[in-house]
Design a protein around this motif. Structure first.
Motif, PDB file in Angstrom:
ATOM      1  N   LYS A 132       0.809  -1.211   0.000  1.00  0.00           N
ATOM      2  CA  LYS A 132       0.000   0.000   0.000  1.00  0.00           C
ATOM      3  C   LYS A 132       0.848   1.269   0.000  1.00  0.00           C
ATOM      4  N   ARG A 133       2.143   1.172   0.203  1.00  0.00           N
ATOM      5  CA  ARG A 133       3.020   2.342   0.146  1.00  0.00           C
ATOM      6  C   ARG A 133       3.473   2.655  -1.273  1.00  0.00           C
ATOM      7  N   GLN A 134       3.190   1.754  -2.195  1.00  0.00           N
ATOM      8  CA  GLN A 134       3.607   1.933  -3.582  1.00  0.00           C
ATOM      9  C   GLN A 134       2.449   2.459  -4.417  1.00  0.00           C
ATOM     10  N   ARG A 135       2.733   3.415  -5.273  1.00  0.00           N
ATOM     11  CA  ARG A 135       1.694   3.946  -6.155  1.00  0.00           C
ATOM     12  C   ARG A 135       1.255   2.886  -7.148  1.00  0.00           C
ATOM     13  N   LYS A 192      -7.552   2.044   4.746  1.00  0.00           N
ATOM     14  CA  LYS A 192      -6.215   1.924   5.331  1.00  0.00           C
ATOM     15  C   LYS A 192      -5.439   0.726   4.793  1.00  0.00           C
ATOM     16  N   ASP A 193      -6.108  -0.205   4.071  1.00  0.00           N
ATOM     17  CA  ASP A 193      -5.430  -1.399   3.574  1.00  0.00           C
ATOM     18  C   ASP A 193      -4.902  -1.234   2.155  1.00  0.00           C
ATOM     19  N   ILE A 194      -5.212  -0.122   1.485  1.00  0.00           N
ATOM     20  CA  ILE A 194      -4.780   0.051   0.100  1.00  0.00           C
ATOM     21  C   ILE A 194      -4.115   1.433  -0.046  1.00  0.00           C
ATOM     22  N   TRP A 195      -3.471   1.632  -1.202  1.00  0.00           N
ATOM     23  CA  TRP A 195      -2.900   2.943  -1.493  1.00  0.00           C
ATOM     24  C   TRP A 195      -4.026   3.905  -1.843  1.00  0.00           C
ATOM     25  N   SER A 196      -3.935   5.125  -1.350  1.00  0.00           N
ATOM     26  CA  SER A 196      -4.928   6.154  -1.650  1.00  0.00           C
ATOM     27  C   SER A 196      -4.245   7.507  -1.658  1.00  0.00           C
ATOM     28  N   PRO A 197      -4.701   8.427  -2.493  1.00  0.00           N
ATOM     29  CA  PRO A 197      -4.116   9.779  -2.513  1.00  0.00           C
ATOM     30  C   PRO A 197      -4.519  10.550  -1.261  1.00  0.00           C
ATOM     31  N   ARG A 198      -3.759  11.564  -0.944  1.00  0.00           N
ATOM     32  CA  ARG A 198      -4.057  12.428   0.188  1.00  0.00           C
ATOM     33  C   ARG A 198      -4.490  13.787  -0.353  1.00  0.00           C
ATOM     34  N   ILE A 199      -5.791  13.944  -0.553  1.00  0.00           N
ATOM     35  CA  ILE A 199      -6.345  15.159  -1.111  1.00  0.00           C
ATOM     36  C   ILE A 199      -6.772  16.081   0.033  1.00  0.00           C
ATOM     37  N   VAL A 200      -6.343  17.346  -0.030  1.00  0.00           N
ATOM     38  CA  VAL A 200      -6.659  18.311   1.015  1.00  0.00           C
ATOM     39  C   VAL A 200      -7.325  19.529   0.394  1.00  0.00           C
ATOM     40  N   LEU A 201      -8.151  20.203   1.204  1.00  0.00           N
ATOM     41  CA  LEU A 201      -8.729  21.486   0.828  1.00  0.00           C
ATOM     42  C   LEU A 201      -7.730  22.562   1.220  1.00  0.00           C
ATOM     43  N   GLU A 202      -7.060  23.125   0.219  1.00  0.00           N
ATOM     44  CA  GLU A 202      -5.940  24.017   0.474  1.00  0.00           C
ATOM     45  C   GLU A 202      -6.372  25.300   1.189  1.00  0.00           C
ATOM     46  N   ASN A 203      -7.490  25.875   0.797  1.00  0.00           N
ATOM     47  CA  ASN A 203      -7.909  27.156   1.380  1.00  0.00           C
ATOM     48  C   ASN A 203      -8.969  26.970   2.456  1.00  0.00           C
ATOM     49  N   THR A 204      -8.870  25.895   3.218  1.00  0.00           N
ATOM     50  CA  THR A 204      -9.802  25.700   4.314  1.00  0.00           C
ATOM     51  C   THR A 204      -9.612  26.763   5.376  1.00  0.00           C
ATOM     52  N   LYS A 261      -6.222  20.812   8.217  1.00  0.00           N
ATOM     53  CA  LYS A 261      -6.829  20.840   6.896  1.00  0.00           C
ATOM     54  C   LYS A 261      -7.752  19.637   6.704  1.00  0.00           C
ATOM     55  N   LEU A 262      -8.786  19.866   5.883  1.00  0.00           N
ATOM     56  CA  LEU A 262      -9.653  18.772   5.503  1.00  0.00           C
ATOM     57  C   LEU A 262      -8.883  17.816   4.612  1.00  0.00           C
ATOM     58  N   GLN A 263      -8.780  16.537   5.003  1.00  0.00           N
ATOM     59  CA  GLN A 263      -7.999  15.546   4.268  1.00  0.00           C
ATOM     60  C   GLN A 263      -8.859  14.332   3.975  1.00  0.00           C
ATOM     61  N   VAL A 264      -8.878  13.913   2.737  1.00  0.00           N
ATOM     62  CA  VAL A 264      -9.593  12.711   2.303  1.00  0.00           C
ATOM     63  C   VAL A 264      -8.676  11.919   1.378  1.00  0.00           C
ATOM     64  N   PRO A 265      -8.819  10.566   1.376  1.00  0.00           N
ATOM     65  CA  PRO A 265      -9.623   9.775   2.314  1.00  0.00           C
ATOM     66  C   PRO A 265      -8.964   9.724   3.697  1.00  0.00           C
ATOM     67  N   SER A 266      -9.756   9.465   4.708  1.00  0.00           N
ATOM     68  CA  SER A 266      -9.230   9.313   6.052  1.00  0.00           C
ATOM     69  C   SER A 266      -8.792   7.868   6.262  1.00  0.00           C
ATOM     70  N   ASN A 267      -7.920   7.669   7.220  1.00  0.00           N
ATOM     71  CA  ASN A 267      -7.361   6.338   7.476  1.00  0.00           C
ATOM     72  C   ASN A 267      -7.967   5.674   8.711  1.00  0.00           C
ATOM     73  N   ASP A 268      -9.168   6.057   9.100  1.00  0.00           N
ATOM     74  CA  ASP A 268      -9.792   5.428  10.256  1.00  0.00           C
ATOM     75  C   ASP A 268     -10.413   4.093   9.862  1.00  0.00           C
ATOM     76  N   ASP A 269     -10.957   3.399  10.855  1.00  0.00           N
ATOM     77  CA  ASP A 269     -11.523   2.072  10.620  1.00  0.00           C
ATOM     78  C   ASP A 269     -12.871   2.114   9.911  1.00  0.00           C
ATOM     79  N   PHE A 270     -13.498   3.269   9.837  1.00  0.00           N
ATOM     80  CA  PHE A 270     -14.825   3.365   9.232  1.00  0.00           C
ATOM     81  C   PHE A 270     -14.775   3.799   7.775  1.00  0.00           C
TER      82      PHE A 270
END
Length: 396
Positions: free
Chosen positions: A53-56, A120-132, A144-153
């Motif tokens: 999951k650390r590899q693109r 949390k089990d796969i690779w995912s981009p870290r997209i943020v709202l820059e002007n939050t 900052k607002l960050q998606v996707p989140s890495n929580d269990d839900f």
């Protein structure tokens, strides 16, 4: 005994049904069968294939950057705070990208075409709202607002072709430069700027998604006009590693203010008070309430100006707000009428005839012509000075 054959028949029937039911129970249901196949598929994708999951998710033969499609659907407009220049909206945020390592042949796994996996089990981009708004308030706290989140839900939907979809509701608070020059008839343009947190354009590229599900929503004083998506690339020349570019996706949110609230609560009462300011000229000088009326009207207009100023930003580029200029003009008119009332009372209550040439020229020559009055002689009746210059010409 005659009951023994019947007993044996009943016992044989019971054993037959018990055996049939046991055989039926031992067989797995369709749900359990599909569940076991799905578990096998997940194990194959994540464990047997040595998923990292650390590899693109880039094929070693093709290479290139990962394309992430960003789309939003505005559900509700929470409000616009002009004082602190902040836009708050409720949206559905969707991210879509492709991971070739999470693809399979549906025919080999019971026709399963999509599965759900924890983020949390796969690779995912870290997209943020820059002007939050939170990041501008305290950037050191990294709020900052960050998606996707890495929580269990947090989970994603993966299709058999390796297309991953992440869909989540978010309440976003972004900075918005408010221009109140045309207040309350203004149209505001607020931007939602999304970018990848750390990956440059040679690693991750953001694309604009479909906005066909954006809803038009009216909330209190605002109406949503349109949402225009754009893409851009920002080069940061201040990094030590050289000029590095980052991919951005912008959503321009156009809002129109509904002016009815401010017209009915500020503009209309201010107009009424201004008109009432002219009634001081119809009151007789002996009543003694002409000055009190003007001062009361000035206090009322001051209250309206304070109410409007509390809703507007302290610093705003460009011209002052239109409603503020209108209230200031009404304030100046009432103040001028109060000044004229004070001067007229001073002239009227002056003992003896008017001796100042300037005052005589203004009150006996200039103003009578403007107010359609005729100048006549003055006389004293019962020890009081009565001025007859303001009789209508049609009463000569």
């Amino acid at each position: 005994m005659p009951t023994k054959p019947l007993t044996w028949i009943l016992m044989a029937t019971a054993f037959f049904y018990l055996g049939y039911a046991g055989e039926y129970i031992d067989q797995p249901s369709d749900v359990e069968h599909i569940g076991s196949i799905e578990g096998k598929l997940i194990t194959t994708l994540l464990e047997n294939n040595s998923y990292n999951k650390r590899q693109r998710p880039i094929n070693s033969t093709t290479g290139g950057a990962v394309e992430v499609v960003v789309a939003i659907s505005i559900q509700a407009l929470q409000g616009v705070n002009e004082r602190i220049q902040m836009l708050t909206i409720a949206t559905w945020l969707s991210l879509e990208w492709r991971d070739y390592r999470l693809s399979w042949e549906p025919s080999e796994y019971g026709g399963i075409e999509r599965i759900s996996l924890p983020t949390k089990d796969i690779w995912s981009p870290r997209i943020v709202l820059e002007n939050t708004y939170e990041s501008a308030e305290s950037r050191s706290a990294n709020r900052k607002l960050q998606v996707p989140s890495n929580d269990d839900f947090s989970r994603v939907v993966v299709s058999a072709h390796g297309v991953i979809l992440y869909d989540t509701p978010e309440v976003m608070s972004s900075l918005c430069s408010i221009d109140v020059a045309d207040f309350p008839f203004d149209v505001q343009n607020c931007s939602l700027d999304f970018t990848n947190q750390a990956d440059t354009t040679d690693l991750v590229v953001l694309r604009v998604g479909n906005l066909s599900h954006t809803y038009e929503y009216d909330r209190a004083q605002w109406k949503l006009l349109n949402v225009v998506p754009t893409e851009s690339t920002l080069v940061d020349p201040y990094l030590l590693s050289g000029n590095m570019s980052f991919s951005y996706v912008h959503f321009q949110v156009y809002l129109k203010r509904l002016p009815y609230y401010h017209l009915t609560t500020s503009a209309l009462p201010s107009t009424v008070l201004t008109v009432l300011g002219f009634t001081a000229f119809w009151l007789p000088p002996e009543c003694g309430e002409k000055i009190s009326l003007g001062v009361s009207l000035l206090l009322g207009l001051t209250v309206f100006q304070l109410v409007v100023s509390e809703e507007l930003p302290e610093k705003s580029a460009g011209k002052p707000p239109l409603l503020g200029m209108y209230l200031s003009m009404n304030f100046a008119i009432v103040a001028a009428s109060l000044l004229c009332t004070a001067v007229s009372l001073r002239v009227y209550l002056q003992p003896g005839p008017i001796r100042n040439r300037c005052v005589r020229a203004i009150f006996l020559h200039l103003l009578p012509g403007v107010l359609f009055c005729s100048t006549t002689t003055t006389s004293r009746i019962a020890g009081k000075r009565t001025n007859a210059c303001c009789y209508r010409r049609n009463r000569k």
